[in-house]
Design a protein around this motif. Structure first.
Motif, PDB file in Angstrom:
ATOM      1  N   ALA A  74       0.824  -1.205   0.000  1.00 50.45           N
ATOM      2  CA  ALA A  74       0.000   0.000   0.000  1.00 50.45           C
ATOM      3  C   ALA A  74       0.859   1.256   0.000  1.00 50.45           C
ATOM      4  N   ALA A  75       1.907   1.250   0.816  1.00 52.00           N
ATOM      5  CA  ALA A  75       2.812   2.405   0.844  1.00 52.00           C
ATOM      6  C   ALA A  75       3.576   2.533  -0.465  1.00 52.00           C
ATOM      7  N   ASP A  76       4.007   1.404  -1.012  1.00 55.34           N
ATOM      8  CA  ASP A  76       4.735   1.443  -2.275  1.00 55.34           C
ATOM      9  C   ASP A  76       3.842   1.898  -3.426  1.00 55.34           C
ATOM     10  N   GLY A  98      -5.731   4.751   4.377  1.00 56.15           N
ATOM     11  CA  GLY A  98      -4.872   5.627   3.599  1.00 56.15           C
ATOM     12  C   GLY A  98      -3.900   6.407   4.457  1.00 56.15           C
ATOM     13  N   ALA A  99      -4.265   6.668   5.715  1.00 59.68           N
ATOM     14  CA  ALA A  99      -3.347   7.351   6.628  1.00 59.68           C
ATOM     15  C   ALA A  99      -2.209   6.426   7.037  1.00 59.68           C
ATOM     16  N   TYR A 100      -2.519   5.140   7.237  1.00 51.16           N
ATOM     17  CA  TYR A 100      -1.438   4.175   7.487  1.00 51.16           C
ATOM     18  C   TYR A 100      -0.476   4.152   6.309  1.00 51.16           C
ATOM     19  N   ALA A 101      -1.015   4.087   5.079  1.00 48.14           N
ATOM     20  CA  ALA A 101      -0.164   4.082   3.896  1.00 48.14           C
ATOM     21  C   ALA A 101       0.665   5.358   3.816  1.00 48.14           C
ATOM     22  N   THR A 102       0.060   6.474   4.206  1.00 45.26           N
ATOM     23  CA  THR A 102       0.765   7.760   4.193  1.00 45.26           C
ATOM     24  C   THR A 102       1.928   7.752   5.168  1.00 45.26           C
ATOM     25  N   LEU A 103       1.697   7.293   6.382  1.00 45.39           N
ATOM     26  CA  LEU A 103       2.781   7.234   7.362  1.00 45.39           C
ATOM     27  C   LEU A 103       3.878   6.269   6.919  1.00 45.39           C
ATOM     28  N   HIS A 104       3.482   5.126   6.360  1.00 43.41           N
ATOM     29  CA  HIS A 104       4.483   4.166   5.907  1.00 43.41           C
ATOM     30  C   HIS A 104       5.246   4.688   4.703  1.00 43.41           C
ATOM     31  N   LEU A 105       4.612   5.519   3.879  1.00 44.28           N
ATOM     32  CA  LEU A 105       5.365   6.183   2.822  1.00 44.28           C
ATOM     33  C   LEU A 105       6.481   7.027   3.431  1.00 44.28           C
ATOM     34  N   LEU A 112      10.079  11.234  -1.056  1.00 44.70           N
ATOM     35  CA  LEU A 112       8.935  11.512  -1.923  1.00 44.70           C
ATOM     36  C   LEU A 112       7.878  12.362  -1.228  1.00 44.70           C
ATOM     37  N   ALA A 113       8.032  12.604   0.054  1.00 40.31           N
ATOM     38  CA  ALA A 113       7.006  13.308   0.835  1.00 40.31           C
ATOM     39  C   ALA A 113       7.447  14.716   1.185  1.00 40.31           C
TER      40      ALA A 113
END
Length: 285
Positions: A74-76, A98-105, A112-113
């Motif tokens: 999800a993060a990738d 989506g917030a979990y994916a955002t934090l893991h990004l 990239l952030a």
């Protein structure tokens, strides 16, 4: 229909609007790219805004291999959208899943952030609730397959963290339920099993989160009980984090109180872009 392909060959549907600094919206389990339509319209006036459907959510592809679904994937996938569209460092805004994916990004691909906004994050993360959350996730996945999407959506979409949405915006809530009922039952089951039930607790990630240097805004509705303790935890351990608790809101403050949500998000990203978001002073010993 615009799509981009991830490194493992999954096509993701996306929409974009506006120009300027990039802003990417990542949806919750019960939502899709349309969950961010209000923010797409508002922020496209000054930002390049993108929203996409996660794998398992048509018109994005629905891989049949269970191993195609995980928190890391999800993060990738967030990273794949940023790279595939050539966005560069991006303001990433995610809700719940989506917030979990955002934090893991931020943990996996920090370059990239430009900033991270995590909304309604933390369900099932508290150690005392984790086993129950995983059991509930597995049971819900089985129900999607056995009973069908529409039948389960009518119950799943009316959980206690959704009551504020129904009370504050009955028309919007009815639209949310209708969209949820139209999701792929198999995609939802695979996402629930591969991403939701297997994701690590935020509390397990404390060491990595303490090293997170990306500007971070954590947002929780005060009626989203499962997110309150994890959100406060993030505020305490992420050195660049601020916490906003929105009164009278449940799990989706961006839908339930879009005016105040949009103002807070705009203030945050404006300060980040101006170089005015600094690490707060360390608390006294």
């Amino acid at each position: 229909m615009p799509t981009l392909r991830t490194e493992d060959g999954v096509d993701l549907y996306y929409e974009e609007a506006g120009s300027g600094a990039p802003m990417l919206f990542v949806h919750e389990f019960a939502g899709d790219h349309r969950s961010w339509e209000g923010q797409m319209r508002h922020f496209a006036r000054r930002y390049r805004c993108v929203a996409y459907n996660a794998r398992g959510y048509p018109p994005s592809a629905v891989p049949t291999d269970p191993e195609a679904y995980s928190q890391a994937r999800a993060a990738d996938d967030v990273a794949a959208v940023i790279r595939g569209l050539g966005l560069g460092p991006t303001h990433v805004v995610g809700c719940s899943m989506g917030a979990y994916a955002t934090l893991h990004l931020g943990l996996r691909h920090p370059s990239l952030a430009r900033s991270l906004t995590a909304v309604g994050v933390g369900y099932g993360s508290e150690p005392s609730r984790q086993a129950q959350f995983r059991a509930e996730s597995q049971a819900t996945a089985a129900r999607f397959r056995n009973e069908g999407m529409a039948a389960v959506a009518a119950v799943y979409g009316r959980g206690p963290t959704r009551l504020a949405y129904e009370r504050n915006d009955p028309r919007g809530f009815a639209e949310f339920l209708d969209r949820l009922a139209g999701h792929s039952a198999e995609g939802s089951a695979l996402t629930m099993l591969g991403v939701q039930s297997r994701r690590p607790s935020l509390f397990e990630l404390e060491a990595a989160l303490r090293a997170l240097a990306v500007p971070t805004l954590v947002v929780a509705g005060d009626e989203d009980e499962p997110a309150l303790v994890p959100s406060l935890f993030l505020k305490r351990v992420v050195p660049t984090a601020a916490l906003l608790v929105m009164p009278g809101c449940g799990h989706t403050p961006n839908l339930e109180d879009p005016g105040n949500f949009d103002r807070a998000l705009l203030e945050f990203v404006t300060r980040v872009d101006a170089g005015r978001w600094h690490r707060p002073a360390a608390p006294p010993a």
